[in-house]
Enzyme design. Structure first.
Site, PDB file in Angstrom:
ATOM      1  CB  SER A 193       8.218 -11.419  -1.481  1.00  0.00           C
ATOM      2  OG  SER A 193       9.460 -10.791  -1.462  1.00  0.00           O
ATOM      3  CG  ASP A 250       7.118  -6.299   4.502  1.00  0.00           C
ATOM      4  OD1 ASP A 250       8.309  -6.184   4.149  1.00  0.00           O
ATOM      5  OD2 ASP A 250       6.316  -7.050   3.922  1.00  0.00           O
TER       6      ASP A 250
END
Length: 327
Positions: A193, A250
């Site tokens: 991330s 995602d």
């Protein structure tokens, strides 16, 4: 459905705000000037998938509170069975940063550690402790100059720049010292991330200092402009390989958007063929997308509807020690 619409509305509002502030100029006609390379292949070696699994474990460990502010040479440990491969190797910490007692602005969390079993020096960065949405919005996708030698006209996300700046000294010092003591160890930089964005900057700079570093990232946002993505991609293979993994739909790897001049490094390794919670994938089914600006793989899934669950699952629940990364 209401919550998904709300989340998309936040991203849309942020995009409109950026377009009206003029903070990041849009390059008119850039698609016509820079044709997209959408080269894709299917299947990777089992050994590469095993490496992805190992470094997903290291990244998962960077989220764990037990790896905050402990003394040098202490074991890297995880709760919830988040990093069994790391625990089995008796990995020891060299330096740790971030967490509950941290006073930096960005609070980037992670560690530098030694894996004596596999002869590795690993730099691992966790994702943001706050929401992805807020972290990215705080800096409104503004780009700042990136001044490494050889990276001409490079611009990077202001937030990632400041996050790396706050950890740069501690990471570089620990890595240089470790390599002096263990010159035959392999250097790996990994993150998830927001931490994947920081890992990209850390790896690129270590390479610029003539250290060979492989970069493994999971669910990384776009870090910089086309020039930056090209620069990091071109560092391979002489100074280390780039392994950027995405999962199904995602949404984080689709931000910041390309229309404000952000691009990804190449290649991308896309976990697909399962669901947003699937953790087990066969090496033969992983799709590899090559080329700066490739719009296949994860980028082809679109942001609507936003499904953040896939962001938490990278060959396991990568944020298990913290809990699901929020949007």
């Amino acid at each position: 459905m209401k919550h998904k619409a709300l989340r998309f509305g936040v991203f849309l509002t942020l995009g409109l705000l950026i377009s009206h502030t003029g903070a990041v100029p849009i390059q008119e006609g850039r698609d016509a000037l820079q044709p997209r390379d959408n080269t894709t292949t299917v299947g990777i070696s089992q050994s590469l998938l095993d490496n992805f699994q190992l470094f997903a474990n290291f990244t998962a460990a960077s989220y764990c509170p037990g790896n905050e502010n402990s003394t040098s040479d202490s074991l890297i440990t995880c709760t919830d069975n988040a990093c069994p491969l790391v625990a089995a190797d008796n990995v020891t910490s060299l330096v740790e940063f971030g967490g509950s007692n941290d006073t930096t602005t960005a609070d980037i969390k992670g560690f530098v550690a030694l894996d004596p079993t596999r002869s590795l020096i690993v730099v691992a960065f966790a994702g943001s402790g706050n929401t992805i949405r807020n972290w990215l919005a705080d800096f409104a996708f503004i780009q700042v100059p990136y001044t490494l030698t050889g990276c001409t006209a490079c611009l990077i996300h202001a937030g990632f720049s400041s996050g790396w700046a706050e950890r740069r000294s501690a990471v570089l010092s620990a890595v240089m010292s470790a390599l002096e003591t263990h010159p035959n160890y392999t250097l790996i930089v990994t993150g998830h991330s927001i931490g994947a964005g920081i890992a990209t900057l850390a790896g690129a700079e270590l390479r610029s200092l003539n250290y060979t570093a492989d970069i493994y990232t999971f669910g990384s946002p776009r870090v910089g402009n086309t020039a930056f993505a090209t620069f990091v991609t071109s560092q391979a293979p002489q100074l280390g390989q780039n392994y950027r993994m995405t999962h199904e739909n995602d949404p984080v790897p689709q931000l910041p958007p390309t229309w404000v001049d952000y691009e990804h490094t190449s290649p991308e390794y896309w976990l697909t063929g399962g669901t947003d919670t699937t953790d087990a994938y066969a090496a033969s089914g992983i799709v590899v997308c090559e080329g700066i600006g490739n719009e296949e793989c994860n980028a082809g899934t679109g942001l609507v509807p936003i499904d953040g669950t896939a962001h938490n699952h990278y060959l396991g629940l990568i944020s298990a020690c913290q809990g699901p990364v929020a949007f």
